[in-house]
Structure formats: structure tokens, C-alpha cells
Motif scaffolding. Structure first.
Motif, short mmCIF file in Angstrom:
data_model
loop_
_atom_site.label_atom_id
_atom_site.label_comp_id
_atom_site.label_asym_id
_atom_site.label_seq_id
_atom_site.Cartn_x
_atom_site.Cartn_y
_atom_site.Cartn_z
N SER A 40 13.88 -21.22 10.73
CA SER A 40 13.09 -21.00 9.52
C SER A 40 12.82 -22.30 8.78
O SER A 40 11.87 -22.37 8.00
N THR A 41 13.62 -23.34 9.00
CA THR A 41 13.41 -24.62 8.32
C THR A 41 12.53 -25.57 9.12
O THR A 41 12.18 -26.62 8.63
N GLU A 42 12.21 -25.21 10.35
CA GLU A 42 11.39 -26.08 11.20
C GLU A 42 9.93 -25.94 10.88
O GLU A 42 9.42 -25.02 10.43
N ARG B 231 21.12 -19.88 14.04
CA ARG B 231 19.93 -20.21 14.82
C ARG B 231 18.67 -19.77 14.07
O ARG B 231 17.69 -20.50 14.05
N LEU B 232 18.71 -18.58 13.48
CA LEU B 232 17.54 -18.12 12.71
C LEU B 232 17.29 -19.03 11.52
O LEU B 232 16.14 -19.32 11.19
N PHE C 94 27.14 -12.89 15.53
CA PHE C 94 26.20 -12.80 14.42
C PHE C 94 26.14 -14.10 13.63
O PHE C 94 25.08 -14.46 13.12
N ASP C 95 27.25 -14.83 13.55
CA ASP C 95 27.22 -16.13 12.89
C ASP C 95 26.31 -17.08 13.67
O ASP C 95 25.51 -17.81 13.07
N ARG C 96 26.41 -17.06 14.99
CA ARG C 96 25.54 -17.92 15.81
C ARG C 96 24.08 -17.53 15.65
O ARG C 96 23.21 -18.39 15.54
#
Length: 123
Positions: free
Chosen positions: A121-123, A116-117, A110-112
Motif C-alpha cells: 500500500s505504500t509503494e 506484506r499488504l 496473518f502478521d506476515r
């Protein structure tokens, strides 16, 4: 805390065949990866919780499903259950050593996913 399923050891040098329908490890995997099993293990990773605290920490779970999930995880030896005599009884749940061991890779997973999410979201 002594509750749990007693598993027979696989023969020396052999592992359980989790793809076989009668493998005892398969039942544990089914309970851990059930819709609510994962969330219970993740919720308990930080500290022990009472039943209602646990229910509040997992949004969307009903009391019935939480009780069923906890019953299975206690039986599997992943979660311990302690009842304090009071009116009403105080029931607290926590992870056993086995539960912490199983929950660690779930936490990493879940940390990974959340990293990744967050990156997407910043891209």
C-alpha cells in the motif's frame, strides 16, 4: 476445561495420515481452517472472552455460526468453555494449550500477510 476429543496415538515413529478421510487430525484441521474457526482462534489469542464479546470481535459472524464453531473447537480440545451460574448464565471461552499451540502459526501467518499488504500500500 477437561472437555475435548481423546485422540489415539499414532504408532511409534508414524504420523497421522491427514490425507486419509478417516484421520482424526483431518477433522481438527477442517475445524481450525473453517470459515470462522481461524477467526475464533485469533480473537481468543489475547484473552478469554464471553460469548457476546467474541461475537462482537468477529465482524460478520452470526450467533448460530459462532455457537457451532465454538462447539467444534471445544470438542477438538482447542478451546475451553466455562459456565458461571447466573441469570443469564455467563459463558466464557479461552484457548487451551493445544489451541495456543495451533493458533501461534496462524498469528504469524496473518502478521506476515498484513506486513506484506502494508508494504504494497505504500509503494
Amino acid at each position: 476445561m477437561a472437555e475435548g476429543v481423546q485422540f489415539t496415538r499414532a504408532e511409534a515413529g508414524k504420523r497421522y495420515d491427514v490425507l486419509h478421510t478417516v484421520c482424526p487430525a483431518r477433522d481438527v484441521v477442517d475445524h481450525v481452517t473453517s470459515r470462522w474457526g481461524i477467526w475464533v482462534l485469533i480473537s481468543l489469542r489475547g484473552n478469554d472472552l464471553r460469548f457476546y464479546e467474541l461475537r462482537e470481535s468477529i465482524q460478520g459472524i452470526s450467533e448460530k455460526m459462532l455457537a457451532q464453531t465454538l462447539r467444534a473447537l471445544v470438542q477438538d480440545g482447542l478451546v475451553w468453555r466455562e459456565v458461571e451460574p447466573a441469570t443469564p448464565p455467563r459463558v466464557t471461552y479461552g484457548l487451551t494449550e493445544f489451541g495456543r499451540d495451533v493458533g501461534e502459526p496462524l498469528t504469524e501467518l496473518f502478521d506476515r500477510i498484513t506486513r506484506r499488504l502494508s508494504a504494497h500500500s505504500t509503494e
